[in-house]
Design a protein around this motif. Structure first.
Motif, PDB file in Angstrom:
ATOM      1  N   SER A 122       3.344  -1.063  -3.118  1.00 18.72           N
ATOM      2  CA  SER A 122       3.560  -1.403  -1.703  1.00 18.72           C
ATOM      3  C   SER A 122       4.783  -0.697  -1.136  1.00 18.72           C
ATOM      4  CB  SER A 122       3.712  -2.920  -1.553  1.00 18.72           C
ATOM      5  OG  SER A 122       2.527  -3.585  -1.923  1.00 18.72           O
ATOM      6  N   ILE A 123       5.837  -0.595  -1.933  1.00 14.95           N
ATOM      7  CA  ILE A 123       7.039   0.106  -1.477  1.00 14.95           C
ATOM      8  C   ILE A 123       6.723   1.580  -1.208  1.00 14.95           C
ATOM      9  CG2 ILE A 123       9.340   0.886  -2.152  1.00 14.95           C
ATOM     10  CD1 ILE A 123       9.645  -1.738  -3.722  1.00 14.95           C
ATOM     11  N   LEU A 124       6.001   2.196  -2.149  1.00 16.88           N
ATOM     12  CA  LEU A 124       5.654   3.614  -1.968  1.00 16.88           C
ATOM     13  C   LEU A 124       4.698   3.821  -0.797  1.00 16.88           C
ATOM     14  CD1 LEU A 124       5.202   4.695  -5.711  1.00 16.88           C
ATOM     15  CD2 LEU A 124       7.157   5.120  -4.200  1.00 16.88           C
ATOM     16  N   ALA A 125       3.783   2.842  -0.583  1.00 21.46           N
ATOM     17  CA  ALA A 125       2.859   2.955   0.551  1.00 21.46           C
ATOM     18  C   ALA A 125       3.612   2.895   1.874  1.00 21.46           C
ATOM     19  CB  ALA A 125       1.822   1.842   0.481  1.00 21.46           C
ATOM     20  N   ALA A 126       4.628   2.059   1.933  1.00 22.45           N
ATOM     21  CA  ALA A 126       5.390   1.894   3.176  1.00 22.45           C
ATOM     22  C   ALA A 126       6.142   3.155   3.569  1.00 22.45           C
ATOM     23  CB  ALA A 126       6.372   0.728   3.026  1.00 22.45           C
ATOM     24  N   VAL A 127       6.451   4.015   2.603  1.00 25.34           N
ATOM     25  CA  VAL A 127       7.213   5.229   2.907  1.00 25.34           C
ATOM     26  C   VAL A 127       6.355   6.490   2.766  1.00 25.34           C
ATOM     27  CG1 VAL A 127       9.393   4.166   2.236  1.00 25.34           C
ATOM     28  CG2 VAL A 127       8.064   5.392   0.516  1.00 25.34           C
ATOM     29  N   SER A 128       5.030   6.327   2.698  1.00 22.91           N
ATOM     30  CA  SER A 128       4.128   7.481   2.561  1.00 22.91           C
ATOM     31  C   SER A 128       4.202   8.382   3.784  1.00 22.91           C
ATOM     32  CB  SER A 128       2.686   7.005   2.364  1.00 22.91           C
ATOM     33  OG  SER A 128       2.547   6.295   1.156  1.00 22.91           O
ATOM     34  N   ILE A 131      -1.713  11.191   3.942  1.00 21.94           N
ATOM     35  CA  ILE A 131      -2.824  10.323   3.555  1.00 21.94           C
ATOM     36  C   ILE A 131      -3.058  10.406   2.045  1.00 21.94           C
ATOM     37  CG2 ILE A 131      -4.569  12.087   3.981  1.00 21.94           C
ATOM     38  CD1 ILE A 131      -4.879   8.248   4.520  1.00 21.94           C
ATOM     39  N   SER A 132      -2.769  11.550   1.430  1.00 22.11           N
ATOM     40  CA  SER A 132      -2.915  11.687  -0.017  1.00 22.11           C
ATOM     41  C   SER A 132      -1.959  10.758  -0.753  1.00 22.11           C
ATOM     42  CB  SER A 132      -2.668  13.135  -0.459  1.00 22.11           C
ATOM     43  OG  SER A 132      -3.608  13.998   0.135  1.00 22.11           O
ATOM     44  N   GLU A 133      -0.719  10.693  -0.257  1.00 20.55           N
ATOM     45  CA  GLU A 133       0.253   9.782  -0.852  1.00 20.55           C
ATOM     46  C   GLU A 133      -0.202   8.335  -0.687  1.00 20.55           C
ATOM     47  OE1 GLU A 133       4.107  10.396   0.763  1.00 20.55           O
ATOM     48  OE2 GLU A 133       4.248  12.490   0.121  1.00 20.55           O
ATOM     49  N   LEU A 134      -0.733   8.012   0.478  1.00 15.71           N
ATOM     50  CA  LEU A 134      -1.176   6.647   0.730  1.00 15.71           C
ATOM     51  C   LEU A 134      -2.330   6.268  -0.191  1.00 15.71           C
ATOM     52  CD1 LEU A 134      -0.890   4.092   2.434  1.00 15.71           C
ATOM     53  CD2 LEU A 134      -2.503   5.074   4.068  1.00 15.71           C
ATOM     54  N   ILE A 135      -3.272   7.176  -0.388  1.00 14.66           N
ATOM     55  CA  ILE A 135      -4.396   6.896  -1.286  1.00 14.66           C
ATOM     56  C   ILE A 135      -3.894   6.675  -2.717  1.00 14.66           C
ATOM     57  CG2 ILE A 135      -6.466   7.891  -2.341  1.00 14.66           C
ATOM     58  CD1 ILE A 135      -7.034   9.264   0.342  1.00 14.66           C
ATOM     59  N   GLY A 136      -2.920   7.481  -3.135  1.00 11.37           N
ATOM     60  CA  GLY A 136      -2.346   7.318  -4.469  1.00 11.37           C
ATOM     61  C   GLY A 136      -1.677   5.965  -4.649  1.00 11.37           C
ATOM     62  N   PHE A 200       3.017  -3.092   4.969  1.00 12.65           N
ATOM     63  CA  PHE A 200       3.321  -2.915   3.549  1.00 12.65           C
ATOM     64  C   PHE A 200       4.660  -3.557   3.185  1.00 12.65           C
ATOM     65  CE2 PHE A 200       0.299   0.596   4.295  1.00 12.65           C
ATOM     66  CZ  PHE A 200      -0.637   0.267   3.326  1.00 12.65           C
ATOM     67  N   TRP A 201       5.607  -3.559   4.115  1.00 12.18           N
ATOM     68  CA  TRP A 201       6.868  -4.262   3.834  1.00 12.18           C
ATOM     69  C   TRP A 201       6.628  -5.769   3.758  1.00 12.18           C
ATOM     70  CZ3 TRP A 201      10.109  -1.531   1.527  1.00 12.18           C
ATOM     71  CH2 TRP A 201      10.400  -0.214   1.899  1.00 12.18           C
ATOM     72  N   PHE A 202       5.669  -6.265   4.530  1.00 10.29           N
ATOM     73  CA  PHE A 202       5.291  -7.674   4.402  1.00 10.29           C
ATOM     74  C   PHE A 202       4.760  -7.948   2.996  1.00 10.29           C
ATOM     75  CE2 PHE A 202       1.841 -10.774   4.353  1.00 10.29           C
ATOM     76  CZ  PHE A 202       2.481 -11.917   4.840  1.00 10.29           C
ATOM     77  N   LEU A 203       3.925  -7.032   2.481  1.00  8.17           N
ATOM     78  CA  LEU A 203       3.396  -7.185   1.124  1.00  8.17           C
ATOM     79  C   LEU A 203       4.525  -7.181   0.092  1.00  8.17           C
ATOM     80  CD1 LEU A 203       0.224  -4.891   1.160  1.00  8.17           C
ATOM     81  CD2 LEU A 203       0.291  -7.385   1.109  1.00  8.17           C
ATOM     82  N   VAL A 204       5.527  -6.334   0.307  1.00 12.65           N
ATOM     83  CA  VAL A 204       6.670  -6.288  -0.616  1.00 12.65           C
ATOM     84  C   VAL A 204       7.348  -7.653  -0.683  1.00 12.65           C
ATOM     85  CG1 VAL A 204       8.971  -5.310  -0.977  1.00 12.65           C
ATOM     86  CG2 VAL A 204       7.072  -3.821  -0.338  1.00 12.65           C
TER      87      VAL A 204
END
Length: 525
Positions: A122-128, A131-136, A200-204
């Motif tokens: 979730s942390i990495l998704a928030a700073v993606s 779109i490739s980074e987000l999928i990862g 995503f920060w909410f998820l964190v």
């Protein structure tokens, strides 16, 4: 060889005599979780229910921000669909490994490790920034969110006996399925007031609270004496230990014969797993490690029973519907009704509320039906209890389920008043989880000693189905429209219900036949 276990009230006889069923689920253990106080049990139920929302939130919380993500990350609609579908595929596949770990190392370790994975994702998704980074990062989130979906039900099986599980399963799965509807509402508010990254920060924050609860409050419910996977690995280790330490006599030497040594090893194979729990080797010499974790044997043990495979296929297909309707409804509300993220989340909440109410009421009705039918049958309670006691509670609603599904499709197609759409969504969610709370309780009841593996296999079927329909959802919606697509879904759901009825009428016979073959194979080996 004769072995009597007075605690488990069973008799195992090898060498040609009849073998009674070993009730591993009721083997006496130290600090039995089923004897814990109702308050402690409720706290654990609350913790895993909150943790189950991780998967539900992670799957759909950023749906209302899809347009913003496409614009900010220069993504296509197919890439967005992939980010949603790959999450469900990973979330469905990884539970097989989490479940295997939990049967060797316990539930608590798995919960902690998985939440850490989800938190990092979730942390990495928030700073993606692409779109490739987000999928990862979605893959990492799927790995982390998968554990609770697989071993949450197993934890409830550790805590509650079969006659109490329906209600708790209903509450647990209602909470889990509330996520896909509550998530878009929260996501809509966050997207409107901040940006899609705020979801995503909410998820964190949520995952951080769950991690704290698992580390400092949660108490492990796993007991190795009640795990067929643990006992199987233990038996294998004891056999290897015997082979390594055996004194092999030279040819013609008097004293211990080679045949005697072979007999000792054979006795370990034939000996009930529970019988070995108090052995010296178990306590002092034999320790299981991560090397003993293998998800394939438990998976095969579950799948080779016809009653399991039929029910798992039905559950997987019906869960594909749940995923499909929340995804396509978002597109319909934004495209046809012109709703923003917040309004879309509010409408989808109707489906989640239907899940919540249906889960609680359906679970209670399942337990009530099971109790009444047990009384009529003189207190006997096999998983199917001759005619599917656990599944009896679904018969009244099975063929009502397709009605609101068809209604939703054509109401959305004709752009009917949103109140009518919300009613159709509510009852679609209501009937979906009413049936599901009973079928998942059946899967747990019918797989004593390997409940986590059975539920993990169920998650695998769910994940594959969700991935497939996640990829097909948009083409079907464009080609058939909402009305045609959900008429097709109604037909698929009728197939699911026919499969449930097959298990209802024939599951007991299938299960008993499979168990008898397994016992004979164990004795022959």
């Amino acid at each position: 060889m004769h072995y009597a276990d007075k605690k488990a009230h069973v008799l195992v006889v090898t060498g040609g005599a009849t073998t009674n069923t070993l009730d591993i689920e009721h083997q006496e253990v130290h600090d039995d979780p089923r004897k814990w106080s109702p308050l402690r049990k409720s706290i654990i139920l609350f913790i895993i229910a909150c943790a189950a929302l991780i998967a539900g939130f992670s799957g759909d919380i950023y749906n209302p921000g899809i347009s913003d993500i496409e614009r900010d990350l220069h993504a296509t609609s197919s890439q967005i669909s992939l980010s949603l579908a790959i999450f469900t595929l990973v979330q469905g596949s990884v539970p097989l490994f989490w479940a295997s770990i939990s049967e060797i190392k316990g539930r608590k370790l798995v919960y902690i490790l998985s939440v850490v994975f989800a938190l990092v994702g979730s942390i990495l998704a928030a700073v993606s920034h692409s779109i490739s980074e987000l999928i990862g990062t979605r893959v990492l989130q799927g790995v982390g969110g998968a554990a609770v979906t697989s071993i949450g039900a197993a934890t409830l099986a550790d805590l509650y006996d079969s006659h109490e599980r329906g209600t708790r399963m209903g509450i647990y799965y209602a909470t889990q399925l509330l996520g896909p509807s509550l998530g878009p509402l929260i996501g809509g508010i966050l997207t409107q007031t901040s940006s899609w990254r705020a979801t995503f920060w909410f998820l964190v924050a949520w995952q951080g609270m769950c991690l704290f609860a698992f580390v400092f409050i949660f108490r492990d419910t796993f007991r190795r004496e009640r795990s067929l996977a643990y006992q199987g690995a233990l038996r294998r280790r004891r056999r290897e230990h015997c082979q390594k330490t055996a004194k092999w006599p030279a040819f013609g030497q008097r004293g211990t014969s080679t045949a005697t040594t072979f007999d000792a090893i054979a006795n370990i194979e034939a000996e009930p797993a529970i019988a070995g729990m108090n052995s010296k080797h178990t306590a002092e010499d034999i320790k299981l490690s991560f090397a003993d974790i293998n998800p394939l044997p438990p998976l095969w043990q579950v799948l080779r029973r016809p009653n399991n495979f039929t029910m798992l296929f039905s559950n997987g297909l019906s869960f594909g519907f749940n995923f499909c309707i929340t995804y396509t409804c978002t597109r319909t509300l934004e495209g046809r009704y012109g709703y923003d993220a917040l309004k879309t989340g509010l409408v989808l909440l109707a489906f989640g509320m239907g899940n919540c109410v249906g889960g609680v009421l359906g679970g209670r009705w399942s337990d009530y039906t099971l109790r009444k039918l047990k009384e009529k049958s003189g207190g006997k309670a096999t998983p199917e209890a001759r005619r599917g006691m656990r599944l009896e509670s679904t018969k009244h609603v099975l063929f009502l389920f397709p009605i609101p599904v068809i209604a939703y499709g054509w109401l959305a197609e004709r752009q009917a008043p949103i109140a009518a759409v919300c009613i159709a969504l509510f009852f679609s969610g209501f009937f979906a989880i009413w049936i599901y709370s009973s079928t998942i309780a059946y899967i747990v009841d019918a797989n004593s000693g390997r409940s986590s593996s059975a539920v993990a296999t169920n998650s695998f079927f769910r994940g594959v189905s969700s991935f497939a329909f996640g990829e097909l959802a948009v083409p079907l919606q464009v080609g058939l429209g909402d009305g045609g697509m959900y008429t097709l879904w109604a037909g698929l759901l009728i197939i699911c219900e026919i499969l449930i009825l097959l298990v209802f009428y024939h599951g007991g016979k299938w299960r008993e036949s499979a168990e008898e073959k397994e016992r004979k194979a164990s004795l022959e080996n």
